[in-house]
Design an enzyme around this catalytic site. Structure first.
Site, PDB file in Angstrom:
ATOM      1  N   TRP A 252       3.060   7.827  -2.343  1.00 42.37           N
ATOM      2  CA  TRP A 252       4.311   8.176  -2.798  1.00 42.37           C
ATOM      3  C   TRP A 252       4.381   8.935  -3.803  1.00 42.37           C
ATOM      4  O   TRP A 252       5.522   9.858  -3.775  1.00 42.37           O
ATOM      5  CB  TRP A 252       4.908   6.648  -3.004  1.00 42.37           C
ATOM      6  CG  TRP A 252       6.465   6.750  -3.242  1.00 42.37           C
ATOM      7  CD1 TRP A 252       7.621   6.677  -2.276  1.00 42.37           C
ATOM      8  CD2 TRP A 252       7.109   7.023  -4.608  1.00 42.37           C
ATOM      9  NE1 TRP A 252       8.736   6.823  -2.991  1.00 42.37           N
ATOM     10  CE2 TRP A 252       8.344   6.763  -4.525  1.00 42.37           C
ATOM     11  CE3 TRP A 252       6.533   7.075  -6.098  1.00 42.37           C
ATOM     12  CZ2 TRP A 252       9.341   7.030  -5.416  1.00 42.37           C
ATOM     13  CZ3 TRP A 252       7.698   7.203  -6.780  1.00 42.37           C
ATOM     14  CH2 TRP A 252       8.912   7.001  -6.854  1.00 42.37           C
TER      15      TRP A 252
ATOM     16  N   ASP B   8       0.676  -1.168  -0.092  1.00 39.54           N
ATOM     17  CA  ASP B   8       0.006   0.060   0.088  1.00 39.54           C
ATOM     18  C   ASP B   8       0.773   1.314   0.041  1.00 39.54           C
ATOM     19  O   ASP B   8       1.957   1.178   0.499  1.00 39.54           O
ATOM     20  CB  ASP B   8      -0.834  -0.019   1.156  1.00 39.54           C
ATOM     21  CG  ASP B   8      -1.990   1.052   1.249  1.00 39.54           C
ATOM     22  OD1 ASP B   8      -2.243   1.521   0.155  1.00 39.54           O
ATOM     23  OD2 ASP B   8      -2.774   1.317   2.221  1.00 39.54           O
TER      24      ASP B   8
ATOM     25  N   SER C  94     -10.120  -7.691  -5.898  1.00 39.07           N
ATOM     26  CA  SER C  94     -11.572  -7.821  -6.607  1.00 39.07           C
ATOM     27  C   SER C  94     -12.149  -6.430  -6.567  1.00 39.07           C
ATOM     28  O   SER C  94     -12.886  -6.219  -7.355  1.00 39.07           O
ATOM     29  CB  SER C  94     -12.196  -8.855  -6.136  1.00 39.07           C
ATOM     30  OG  SER C  94     -12.287  -8.813  -4.601  1.00 39.07           O
TER      31      SER C  94
ATOM     32  N   ASN D 116     -10.499  -3.466  -6.585  1.00 37.45           N
ATOM     33  CA  ASN D 116      -9.712  -2.636  -7.057  1.00 37.45           C
ATOM     34  C   ASN D 116     -10.381  -2.164  -8.685  1.00 37.45           C
ATOM     35  O   ASN D 116     -10.094  -1.283  -9.495  1.00 37.45           O
ATOM     36  CB  ASN D 116      -8.365  -2.954  -7.516  1.00 37.45           C
ATOM     37  CG  ASN D 116      -7.302  -2.839  -6.339  1.00 37.45           C
ATOM     38  OD1 ASN D 116      -6.353  -3.755  -6.225  1.00 37.45           O
ATOM     39  ND2 ASN D 116      -7.799  -1.895  -5.512  1.00 37.45           N
TER      40      ASN D 116
END
Length: 251
Positions: free
Chosen positions: A36, A31, A77, A79
């Site tokens: 980032w 994650d 699933s 996403n």
């Protein structure tokens, strides 16, 4: 539930050769790619690309640290709710990862596993995955398991449906169904019991990942964003795991 914050890829092992840190099977919820990138004023794709490099780095570190099985949560699933362009970017990165790294996996005796309903992906990608699975199927070294289109609740539903079909066919009596039957019907059958679950980026939830398998796993949460997760961070998690008191419900 203990919380850890980190400050900052597989050698072949026998099922009876437990590494010094004691963790045969480590799973990671990767994650923080988006955060980032945002911190660096970059597009989300840059974060996902850096995340793939972290996958390579940690897969190699896991081999060096004698981890028998490393399971990575690559695409859930849930996403599919993301923008279509981002999903296309993720699938493109997955395709390039397999194409670029399959020779290294073969050479290093790594066995690739995929958990989840990956066959719902685009047909040419499914074919690429099937080829990679076939090429590493006889490897006897460490396992790299990738969770693709995976959700633990969906996995358990599929397992229950499989057992229900067996019961309807008279292969098993409903009263005979036990935890071992369900375990044997999960996507992770044949993998070592899960010892350590790591989640990066400071979030403290399991997000529908390996819920059955994590029943007695140790949980480790770190503020490190996934693209920055490195060998030192993994070693820190293993050091913390080594000093946990795993009682499995006992005293």
């Amino acid at each position: 539930m203990a919380t850890q914050a980190s400050s900052s890829a597989h050698t072949s092992v026998s099922p009876h050769d437990v590494p010094d840190h004691g963790a045969r099977h480590v799973a990671i919820i990767m994650d923080g790619n988006g955060r980032w990138a945002k911190k660096r004023l970059l597009p989300r794709f840059a974060g996902h690309k850096a995340g793939v490099e972290a996958v390579r780095r940690i897969a190699r570190a896991a081999r060096e640290l004698n981890i028998e099985c490393l399971t990575l949560y690559a695409f859930s699933s849930e996403n599919w709710k993301r923008p279509a362009a981002e999903i296309a970017d993720l699938m493109g990165l997955l395709r390039r990862f397999i194409e670029a790294d399959i020779e290294e996996m073969v050479a290093d005796n790594v066995r690739l596993r995929v958990i989840g309903n990956y066959r719902a992906l685009e047909p040419s990608l499914v074919a690429l995955i099937d080829n990679a699975l076939a090429r590493t199927a006889t490897n006897s070294g460490p396992v790299l398991a990738i969770a693709l289109n995976y959700g633990s609740q969906d996995e358990m539903v599929r397992a229950v449906q499989s057992l229900a079909a067996r019961a309807a066919a008279g292969e098993i009596l409903p009263d005979e169904i036990c935890a071992e039957h369900l375990h044997a019907s999960l996507d992770t059958v044949g993998l070592p019991p899960l010892d350590l679950m790591i989640r990066t980026s400071g979030e403290m939830r399991l997000s529908n990942f390996l819920l059955w398998q994590a029943a007695y796993a140790e949980l480790y949460f770190t503020d490190v964003l996934w693209p920055d997760f490195d060998t030192a961070a993994l070693s820190g998690a293993l050091h913390a795991f080594k000093h946990r008191d795993r009682r499995y419900g006992g005293l």
